[in-house]
Design an enzyme around this catalytic site. Structure first.
Site, PDB file in Angstrom:
ATOM      1  CG  ASP A 160     -82.171  43.794  84.517  1.00  0.00           C
ATOM      2  OD1 ASP A 160     -82.454  45.001  84.390  1.00  0.00           O
ATOM      3  OD2 ASP A 160     -81.537  43.155  83.660  1.00  0.00           O
ATOM      4  CE  LYS A 214     -80.005  43.052  80.374  1.00  0.00           C
ATOM      5  NZ  LYS A 214     -81.267  43.095  81.074  1.00  0.00           N
TER       6      LYS A 214
END
Length: 290
Positions: A116, A80
């Site tokens: 997210d 990420k």
């Protein structure tokens, strides 16, 4: 004869996938296959298992997105943050969080986005629903952990008006996280010195992997912890379907949930970015039922 453009639309197939390591337990292929099917789209969703040290593998895969061979990618642990330097542009959300979980091309630029935070918030709001927050209805949250997921959760909660306390074992990492949100107020406490008096928190969020399969007997909280009355417990771990933290909270009569809803919401938001189609959440839930 149909117009050429409609032929292209009819035959265009979405090539989607997930970068991470390891990916053995991923539910993403099931979720996205269900989304493609529900929206009447052709396409595939593949797992691209790339070890953390394989920088060339990462670059090669992203080159396939640049070249139009791959429509879009999700990104999970441990990439990420690794992918950031390989993007042409970050969306404001990905920039603020300092993590990317969704990649796509826009105007010849490789863009890193983050679904997210909005995915977590959408599911949290469903989970809270019309329930009264306990503790004088103050929006006070405690977040366990300081990794990539914690960044998204802190960002989402602070922007939704919560008071956030971050409790982590790696205090330097937690401080760095808090400092990177200079405009947001985040209190940092070291795990070892934290007296687990949870009575002043309306919401407890676990962003650590503690309790994840195969270590299902572990919890990020000490044994026999007493939660605040009416506290809400949100565990980002969704494998197993009922973690020890969730079990312990439910045993005290509290509302608790795993991160399956967040997984589905962030997937649906990414899917919409790639395809312009908004998949029905109920279908996605059904796709991952054991």
């Amino acid at each position: 004869m149909p117009e050429p453009s409609s032929i292209i639309t009819h035959h265009s197939s979405f090539v989607l996938g997930l970068i991470g390591y390891p990916l053995g337990h991923s539910l993403s292929p099931k979720i996205h296959a269900a989304a493609l099917s529900a929206c009447g789209l052709q396409g595939t969703y593949s797992l691209f298992s790339i070890p953390p040290e394989d920088k060339q593998g990462l670059k090669d895969l992203l080159a396939r997105v640049r070249g139009g061979e791959i429509t879009g990618l999700n990104v999970t642990i441990p990439h990420k943050q690794n992918v950031i330097e390989l993007m042409d542009e970050l969306t404001p959300t990905a920039q603020a969080i300092g993590a990317v979980n969704t990649i796509y091309m826009r105007e010849n630029k490789l863009v890193g986005d983050n679904t997210d935070a909005p995915g977590f918030l959408a599911d949290l709001k469903k989970f809270i629903g019309s329930r009264e927050l306990g503790i004088g209805k103050r929006k006070s949250a405690i977040i366990l952990g300081a990794g990539g997921s914690a960044r998204a959760v802190v960002y989402a909660l602070c922007n939704d008006g919560w008071n956030v306390t971050l409790v982590a074992r790696r205090i330097e990492q937690a401080k760095k996280l808090a400092d990177s949100f200079a405009n947001l107020e985040v209190r940092v406490v070291e795990y070892s010195s934290f007296i687990f008096n949870l009575s002043s928190f309306a919401l407890i969020v676990n962003t650590t992997p503690l309790g994840m399969t195969p270590n299902i007997e572990t919890s990020p909280l000490p044994e026999n912890i007493i939660f605040a009355e009416n506290a809400l417990i949100y565990d980002l771990v969704y494998n197993p379907r009922e973690t020890k933290l969730v079990k312990d909270a439910r045993a005290q009569g509290l509302y608790a949930t795993t991160g399956l809803g967040m997984l589905i919401e962030q997937a649906a938001l990414a899917f919409e970015i790639w395809t312009d189609h908004n998949p029905p959440r109920e279908t996605l839930y059904q796709a991952v039922q054991p």
